[in-house]
Design a protein around this motif. Structure first.
Motif, short mmCIF file in Angstrom:
data_model
loop_
_atom_site.label_atom_id
_atom_site.label_comp_id
_atom_site.label_asym_id
_atom_site.label_seq_id
_atom_site.Cartn_x
_atom_site.Cartn_y
_atom_site.Cartn_z
N GLU A 1 9.93 -0.54 -5.88
CA GLU A 1 9.51 0.63 -6.67
C GLU A 1 10.48 0.92 -7.81
OE1 GLU A 1 7.12 4.13 -4.67
OE2 GLU A 1 8.70 3.48 -3.30
N GLN A 2 11.77 0.83 -7.54
CA GLN A 2 12.77 1.17 -8.54
C GLN A 2 13.53 -0.08 -9.02
OE1 GLN A 2 15.21 4.08 -6.55
NE2 GLN A 2 13.59 5.63 -6.50
N ALA A 3 12.95 -1.24 -8.79
CA ALA A 3 13.63 -2.49 -9.14
C ALA A 3 13.56 -2.75 -10.65
CB ALA A 3 13.02 -3.66 -8.38
N SER A 4 14.62 -3.33 -11.17
CA SER A 4 14.62 -3.73 -12.59
C SER A 4 13.93 -5.08 -12.75
CB SER A 4 16.06 -3.82 -13.09
OG SER A 4 16.75 -4.87 -12.42
N ASP A 5 13.62 -5.42 -13.99
CA ASP A 5 12.98 -6.72 -14.26
C ASP A 5 13.89 -7.86 -13.81
OD1 ASP A 5 11.03 -5.18 -15.34
OD2 ASP A 5 11.36 -5.79 -17.44
N GLU A 6 15.19 -7.69 -14.00
CA GLU A 6 16.13 -8.74 -13.63
C GLU A 6 16.16 -8.93 -12.11
OE1 GLU A 6 18.41 -11.85 -13.85
OE2 GLU A 6 17.58 -10.84 -15.61
N GLU A 7 16.10 -7.85 -11.36
CA GLU A 7 16.09 -7.93 -9.89
C GLU A 7 14.84 -8.64 -9.40
OE1 GLU A 7 18.64 -4.15 -8.19
OE2 GLU A 7 16.67 -3.75 -9.06
N LEU A 8 13.71 -8.34 -10.01
CA LEU A 8 12.45 -9.00 -9.62
C LEU A 8 12.52 -10.50 -9.94
CD1 LEU A 8 9.82 -6.38 -10.85
CD2 LEU A 8 10.42 -6.91 -8.48
N ARG A 9 13.08 -10.85 -11.10
CA ARG A 9 13.19 -12.25 -11.49
C ARG A 9 14.12 -13.00 -10.54
NH1 ARG A 9 14.52 -11.37 -16.12
NH2 ARG A 9 12.54 -11.67 -17.19
N ALA A 10 15.23 -12.38 -10.19
CA ALA A 10 16.19 -13.02 -9.29
C ALA A 10 15.58 -13.24 -7.91
CB ALA A 10 17.45 -12.15 -9.17
N ASP A 11 14.83 -12.26 -7.40
CA ASP A 11 14.19 -12.41 -6.10
C ASP A 11 13.14 -13.51 -6.13
OD1 ASP A 11 14.61 -11.24 -3.57
OD2 ASP A 11 12.66 -10.26 -3.63
N GLN B 1 0.82 -1.21 0.00
CA GLN B 1 0.00 0.00 0.00
C GLN B 1 0.85 1.26 0.00
OE1 GLN B 1 -2.69 -0.32 3.29
NE2 GLN B 1 -3.94 -1.90 2.31
N ARG B 2 2.11 1.13 0.39
CA ARG B 2 2.99 2.30 0.41
C ARG B 2 3.41 2.73 -0.99
NH1 ARG B 2 6.86 2.39 5.72
NH2 ARG B 2 5.25 1.95 7.26
N ILE B 3 3.22 1.88 -1.98
CA ILE B 3 3.43 2.29 -3.37
C ILE B 3 2.13 2.91 -3.84
CG2 ILE B 3 4.01 1.50 -5.69
CD1 ILE B 3 5.56 -0.80 -4.47
N GLU B 4 2.08 4.22 -3.90
CA GLU B 4 0.81 4.94 -4.12
C GLU B 4 0.53 5.22 -5.59
OE1 GLU B 4 1.12 8.39 -1.67
OE2 GLU B 4 0.90 7.25 0.21
N ASN B 5 1.56 5.24 -6.45
CA ASN B 5 1.37 5.51 -7.87
C ASN B 5 0.60 4.36 -8.51
OD1 ASN B 5 1.94 5.51 -10.78
ND2 ASN B 5 3.30 7.23 -10.32
N GLU B 6 -0.62 4.63 -8.97
CA GLU B 6 -1.48 3.57 -9.48
C GLU B 6 -0.91 2.92 -10.73
OE1 GLU B 6 -4.35 0.86 -9.31
OE2 GLU B 6 -3.93 2.40 -7.80
N ALA B 7 -0.31 3.73 -11.61
CA ALA B 7 0.27 3.17 -12.84
C ALA B 7 1.43 2.22 -12.50
CB ALA B 7 0.76 4.30 -13.74
N LEU B 8 2.24 2.61 -11.51
CA LEU B 8 3.35 1.75 -11.09
C LEU B 8 2.83 0.47 -10.45
CD1 LEU B 8 6.37 1.29 -10.69
CD2 LEU B 8 6.25 2.64 -8.59
N ARG B 9 1.76 0.57 -9.69
CA ARG B 9 1.17 -0.62 -9.05
C ARG B 9 0.72 -1.62 -10.11
NH1 ARG B 9 -0.46 -0.18 -3.71
NH2 ARG B 9 -2.16 -1.64 -4.09
N ILE B 10 0.05 -1.11 -11.14
CA ILE B 10 -0.43 -2.00 -12.21
C ILE B 10 0.74 -2.63 -12.95
CG2 ILE B 10 -1.66 -2.03 -14.42
CD1 ILE B 10 -3.45 0.22 -13.29
N SER B 11 1.77 -1.82 -13.23
CA SER B 11 2.94 -2.32 -13.95
C SER B 11 3.64 -3.42 -13.16
CB SER B 11 3.90 -1.16 -14.21
OG SER B 11 5.11 -1.63 -14.74
N LEU B 12 3.82 -3.21 -11.85
CA LEU B 12 4.50 -4.22 -11.02
C LEU B 12 3.68 -5.50 -10.94
CD1 LEU B 12 5.78 -1.90 -8.14
CD2 LEU B 12 7.21 -3.20 -9.73
#
Length: 487
Positions: free
Chosen positions: A173-183, A139-150
């Motif tokens: 919030e500022q993570a790259s696609d590769e960082e998300l995949r690795a996690d 919920q701390r990520i407030e930008n709706e477009a960013l929420r949808i993208s993530l």
């Protein structure tokens, strides 16, 4: 606002502080023989089911059995989300049943740990939910477009046969696609290891132990505002860099070894800050002060103007004191790790705008807290009620123990009260026994009072029972302690 994280390593204890503008904002302590259990996953055994409380005790191999409420069961949550009638706990659990549980609250006081069957494993960017296909965003990520993208990125990483889900953390919030995949891959691998242990280990047993404090700092506490992570141990610095290189490469260049001659924590006066955090009174820069009282049920914070007279009028003085207190309260809650129900007694304000400004200042200051918080408006009595999720022991409970003299009451009986207790006890003993003499062993303060102001009452009691009463000082006795010896 920029911040630094300082980590002090010793063989017996690890301490980490968050420092902002030269002031300690947050303190974490982990002792090698007293590590917490929050986040640990166990294969437990149901020891007892309590239908009347809709709860159960689970043996997880610790000193005290853990506690689970029906609301912490996965099945109950699913039923509530679907709007169906919840199944009673006695139909979900039975004695001797094996159960995978995760600790959500450490043992507090006489209570055992609280556990849940809603297992989750935290990574740097994501939280993995192995039993829940849900995908959520902090919920701390407030930008709706960013929420949808993530959310779309995580859905794309999920395979069709994936039974688990993810929650996207604020750090993503500022993570790259590769960082998300690795996690994502790291968390799935970790869960597969836990499943392997589940098939081979006896019940009860530990399936997964959460990271130690230095690793949790890298996983949970580092934010974009964190400039440096300064560590005073060469070995720990190297281990943190090796861990960060694999799991959190974005923070690798911020980890630094401290090489100064002064102890690291002395540079920001951490030990003095800890001493102040264990005190009831917290002085404000303006001259006002807070009084913080912690009980088992709740914590109260009382705001006082003290010596502050800087406002143009009394109402202005109160308003400015309350504004300063709001920020100080938020800092003390983090520093002392206070949780549960918290009642704030600000100085009474008649102006509604002032009240709202103080409440806004409080909520802004609390927004920095990593722990879940709810805050109510001012009540009819002028109080602000709030809750802060309690997962670990407070600083006071971690570093202190109940006073053996006052038995944690916070006060002791006066010397005069003890004198009268002794005289009553002598009269009681004289009725039951027939000794030649009574000898009283007591503290120096009590004996001195008997020899001075209470000497007449002592003599009258001796005359009444017809027996001599002698006094003897025992330096080992506290003020409330005494012994009466019959000869």
């Amino acid at each position: 606002m920029p911040e630094d994280i300082l980590i002090n390593i010793t063989p017996f204890e690890t301490r980490a502080v968050v420092v902002e503008q030269g002031a300690v904002q947050e303190l974490h302590i982990e002792r090698s023989i007293q590590r917490g259990f929050v986040g640990n996953i166990y294969l437990g055994k149901v020891a007892r089911v309590l239908p009347g409380m809709q709860s159960a005790f689970i043996d997880i191999g610790q000193e005290r059995a853990a506690f689970v409420h029906i609301s912490d069961l996965r099945q109950n949550r699913t039923e509530r989300l679907n709007g169906s009638n919840p199944t009673p706990i006695e139909k979900l659990l039975f004695e001797g049943q094996s159960l995978i549980v995760q600790v959500t609250k450490d043992p507090l006081g006489t209570k055992g740990a609280r556990v849940s069957t809603q297992v989750s494993i935290a990574g740097r960017m994501l939280v993995y939910l192995p039993f829940d296909p849900h995908i959520g965003v902090s919920q701390r990520i407030e930008n709706e477009a960013l929420r949808i993208s993530l959310r779309e990125k995580i859905e794309a990483l999920n395979s069709p046969d994936e039974k688990g889900g993810f929650i996207v953390r604020t750090q993503a919030e500022q993570a790259s696609d590769e960082e998300l995949r690795a996690d994502c891959e790291y968390l799935r691998k970790l869960w597969s290891i836990i499943q392997q242990r589940l098939r081979t280990q006896p019940c009860p047993s530990t399936l997964y132990t959460d990271l130690d404090l230095t690793q949790r700092v890298l996983r949970d506490m580092v934010t974009p505002e964190t400039h440096n992570i300064i560590v005073d141990s060469r070995t720990a610095t190297q281990q943190m860099k090796e861990w960060a290189e694999i799991y959190t490469p974005s923070v690798l260049d911020r980890i630094q070894l401290y090489t100064g001659t002064r102890p690291l924590f002395d540079t920001v006066h951490v030990d003095e800050e800890i001493s102040r955090a264990l005190s009831r009174r917290v002085d404000l820069k303006s001259g006002g002060y807070l009084i913080i009282d912690q009980t088992e049920a709740l914590t109260t914070v009382d705001v006082n103007t003290g010596g502050y007279v800087g406002g143009r009028n009394f109402g202005d003085t109160i308003f400015k004191t309350n504004l300063e207190a709001a920020g100080a309260i938020a800092r003390q809650l983090r520093l002392r790790n206070l949780g549960g129900i918290i009642v704030l007694d600000f100085i009474d304000m008649d102006n509604d705008e002032h009240r709202q400004s103080v409440l806004n200042e409080l909520q802004t200051a609390l927004s920095k807290d990593r722990t879940r918080i709810t805050v109510s408006n001012f009540s009819q009595l002028g109080l602000v009620e709030m809750t802060r999720k309690r997962t670990r022991e407070s600083l006071n409970n971690l570093l202190c123990e109940p006073c053996p003299t006052c038995q944690s009451r916070g006060s002791v009986k006066t010397s005069r009260t003890i004198c009268y207790d002794i005289l009553r006890e002598v009269l009681r003993e004289a009725r039951q026994f027939n000794p030649k003499e009574f000898r009283v062993l007591a503290s120096q303060e009590v004996v001195d009072l008997f020899l001075e102001e209470e000497s007449e009452h002592l003599a009258q009691t001796g005359d009444f029972i017809g027996k001599p009463i002698s006094l003897e000082v025992d330096p080992q006795h506290a003020q409330e302690q005494y012994d009466i010896i019959l000869f």
